[in-house]
Design a protein around this motif. Sequence first.
Motif, PDB file in Angstrom:
ATOM      1  N   UNK A 182      -7.992  -4.694  -4.183  1.00 37.49           N
ATOM      2  CA  UNK A 182      -6.779  -4.208  -3.864  1.00 37.49           C
ATOM      3  C   UNK A 182      -6.975  -2.880  -3.150  1.00 37.49           C
TER       4      UNK A 182
ATOM      5  N   UNK B 115      -9.895  -1.363  -2.353  1.00 35.49           N
ATOM      6  CA  UNK B 115     -10.657  -1.286  -1.310  1.00 35.49           C
ATOM      7  C   UNK B 115     -10.125  -1.954   0.061  1.00 35.49           C
ATOM      8  N   UNK B 116      -9.006  -2.826  -0.393  1.00 38.08           N
ATOM      9  CA  UNK B 116      -8.391  -3.884   0.599  1.00 38.08           C
ATOM     10  C   UNK B 116      -7.554  -2.490   1.436  1.00 38.08           C
TER      11      UNK B 116
ATOM     12  N   UNK C 201       1.252   2.987  -3.544  1.00 34.23           N
ATOM     13  CA  UNK C 201      -0.068   3.433  -3.755  1.00 34.23           C
ATOM     14  C   UNK C 201      -0.210   4.875  -3.126  1.00 34.23           C
TER      15      UNK C 201
ATOM     16  N   UNK D  38      -8.196   0.453   1.975  1.00 36.68           N
ATOM     17  CA  UNK D  38      -8.630   1.818   1.916  1.00 36.68           C
ATOM     18  C   UNK D  38      -8.744   2.464   3.611  1.00 36.68           C
ATOM     19  N   UNK D  39      -8.347   1.654   4.318  1.00 38.90           N
ATOM     20  CA  UNK D  39      -8.362   2.110   5.638  1.00 38.90           C
ATOM     21  C   UNK D  39      -6.991   2.818   6.016  1.00 38.90           C
ATOM     22  N   UNK D  40      -5.988   2.091   5.271  1.00 39.03           N
ATOM     23  CA  UNK D  40      -4.693   2.802   5.623  1.00 39.03           C
ATOM     24  C   UNK D  40      -4.412   3.963   4.618  1.00 39.03           C
TER      25      UNK D  40
ATOM     26  N   UNK E 216      -6.296   6.775   6.341  1.00 39.74           N
ATOM     27  CA  UNK E 216      -5.314   7.260   7.416  1.00 39.74           C
ATOM     28  C   UNK E 216      -4.478   8.274   6.926  1.00 39.74           C
TER      29      UNK E 216
ATOM     30  N   UNK F 192       0.935  -1.201  -0.112  1.00 35.44           N
ATOM     31  CA  UNK F 192      -0.077  -0.030   0.058  1.00 35.44           C
ATOM     32  C   UNK F 192       0.927   1.268   0.125  1.00 35.44           C
ATOM     33  N   UNK F 193       2.118   1.167   0.432  1.00 38.42           N
ATOM     34  CA  UNK F 193       2.953   2.381   0.536  1.00 38.42           C
ATOM     35  C   UNK F 193       3.147   3.045  -0.886  1.00 38.42           C
TER      36      UNK F 193
END
Lengths: 452, 398
Positions: free
Chosen positions: A394, A396-397, A368, A399-401, A404, A365-366
């Motif tokens: 991927x 939506x997976x 991204x 989304x939380x991070x 943040x 995710x970094x």
Amino acid sequence: MSRSTGLRTPRLDRGKLRGREALLETPEWRELLESLPVLRSFFAGDPGAHGITALLHGVSIYLERLFDSIDRGAPCVWYNLGFNPELVYALGDAQPITIEMLGVMHNLLGNLDRSLAFIDRAEAEGAPGDCCSADKLAAGAMHLGLYPSPACTVGINTPCDAQVMGTQVMAELGRAPFFAVDVPYYHNEETVRHVAAQLRLLVPFLEEHTRRRLDIDRLREVCRLSNQMTETLWEWLDWRKLVPLTQSSKLVAFTLVLQILFTGTEEGLAIARGLLQEARERQERGERFFEERCRAIWYQDPVWTDMQIYDWFERDLGLTVPVDVFGFYAHTTLIDTSSLDSMLEGLARKLVNCHPMARQFRSDIDVYIQDFLHLHEAWRADCGIFAGHVACKHAWGGIGLFKEACRRAGIPLLVFEFDMFDPRVTSYDDIFFQVERFVNEVVLPRKARGRG
Amino acid sequence: MSAEFLQPFWRLCEASVPEPTARLRDSGRPIVGYLCHYVPAEILLAAGAQPLRLRGVGSEDSSAGDAFLSGRLCTYVRHVVSLALEGGFGPLGGVVCGNTCDHVRRAADVFRKKTEVPFVGFLSVPRSPRQDLFPYYRRELARLYSGLCEALCCQPSDEALWEAIRRMDEVRVRLWRLKELRLGARPKLTGADALAVHILAQTVPPEDFVALADPLIAALEASPGLEPPRAKVVLIGAELDEPAYVRLIEGQGAFVAADRLCFGARSVLPPFGKEPTPGGASRGDPLDAIARAYFFRPSCARMIGDFPARHEALLALCREAEAEGVIFERLMFCDPWGADQHNLGQRAREEGALPVLFLTREYGIVPTGQLRTRVQAFVERIEIQRARRGMAWGAVRP
Ligand code: SF4
Ligand code: SF4
């Protein structure tokens, strides 16, 4: 093994697609061809619209080349949207066909009846409803037998699981030799070398099945054109950093289309030059079609079902999208054309580090998040819009991070759910309403308080 | 008689960390969780850890995971991550994820950033089981092994790897025998029981598994076997670690004679059969042996271009198990298995193909009413097909 008969028709009857006439007997191809001149005349009213004019011209040339190659019985190579076709172009008259193409084009032309029929057909044939509509567009077109038979097929696992699915469906329906290109998770040189090594194997595979030789000088020329297109895109995107934006928001997502269909061709370069010329001229003339009040980084997928929505964002809300994730083409090195090896390495680098979506979506995710923060800063945006295509797991997976990270960076973020190719999931009005409320109730008041 | 030996399997697999594993942790052995069967348990054992295939059992709702992963990921991953965030696994010495699918990939992000797990390893597994891609996987295993050894303060060695192979071979030999006991006109083990056994094989120390499996095998061998079922099926699909779900299927007359489930028989490799010999040098490279066995195993749906091989293997399994139908289960939102669903559906339309029932599931939920009706209808379809062909039981062949 024989196939059972009596199923819904037509079903994979590609044998009939022997020449352009046969192709044009299908409404899917005929309507596509017929709508291009209409669109061209529509945009002729704006002499400054070099980008869209070049794009429509490029599509016409692509289709003409496709029809011509079918007439001549030239080999077709199918591939999925994570791949770039330079190697196929370097084979001479082999014809690259990206399997999503027909559905996406109908979608872009607003011919939703056709593209939704592709989606429905794919589901009727067993594609799960929760998979990406890009895959379903591809599967539907293949099931309808709309693409000429491939000499071989190439599948790449970028940017996401949806492509893993799309390629497997292609391998099954293509009924032709299949080559998988594996792109690892990491962003490092080993990944580039790993992909380059596979491209080295892909060359003889393509040569064998298309019965065409890859000519190194032709490849050099293709890479040269690809490099020029890339440089032009970089320059174009730089012009779009200027505030206010004077070129339409909706054009930016076409970087992806360029890379998938046109990279390595004269038309690709002409389209990129058209986009650049338009951005530069409009900027230099100081054109203002609307008053820019705020800028957003559109992260994730464009509203392909109705690109006019961006015009309304501009006109009604003063919201522009200078760049989005499909439009961003990362600044990395160009292809070194000195040898076959260096070209393959350059092509690999392009596939894994630059190709929109593949760059951001295949790893942790970094990457991204970092790309988003970079776009936000460099294109001087006031907010982010996470246009969450329902099947982009991927995304939506993460989304939380992602939320943040935006919160930490003080970037207002709108998150909504839709389907980029299927307006039955979220309507145009709903999307507009959500963006409108976000702009008027969050972004603009914030900006007025001096925090944007 | 075998029921008494099966009971511990059912009981123990109700916990995400079964009691023997928890006991080992209490004695100081680090537990390393992993999320996919391309992560070789041997590597974790050789690094001095106890491998634990992560499951979401015991997670009643996935909201902790959903906050990061959204509601659009497969419920298996969401429950596993929820449990991890809520401390449901207790202290873990490490976790190993892979790019097996986008969901597991995103779970790795959450493990890295939102849990206290000291070591989060990652395996980039090539997307096709092709010879030229094998060296990459092998390098990944080597990197994982040395990283894990460093994190757990132990010395990597071939000896340790061979010993881990030997310990896992003990497990494999038992699982292989149990697989045989599921076959024949009067099978001795139901599919639901077999799944419970397989789950334990991946969640308890090898020696504890062997201690539970041996008396079970002996009891099963001595038993006359079950009544001939109404219809035999092969069950395939992704993350199904709920034996109760399989029991419900079997309760409707569809006896699961064999499976290709991620947590089930697909997780089992044949025993390596290489006994380590003293001296070491002539035994070859253990890491290479492990890498080869895992990389070229019957592939998971995430392997691109390998569907024809998977299909062939499925047909062979159906023949071996004398199955008259296939039940395919897929967790909602799973793309890799979505591709196989489409492709299998296509082939199921071919003349003479076995009937296939496609089920979409949510992890942790056994939807009794709907599932019952669909499986019953499927069994009837098999029976009608059998009657139409005028064949005796079991004579319909793929
Ligand atoms: S990244 Fe998202 S939109 Fe693109 S192919 Fe994958 S799921 Fe579809
Ligand atoms: S069920 Fe599918 S989505 Fe879920 S972890 Fe397994 S492969 Fe990934």
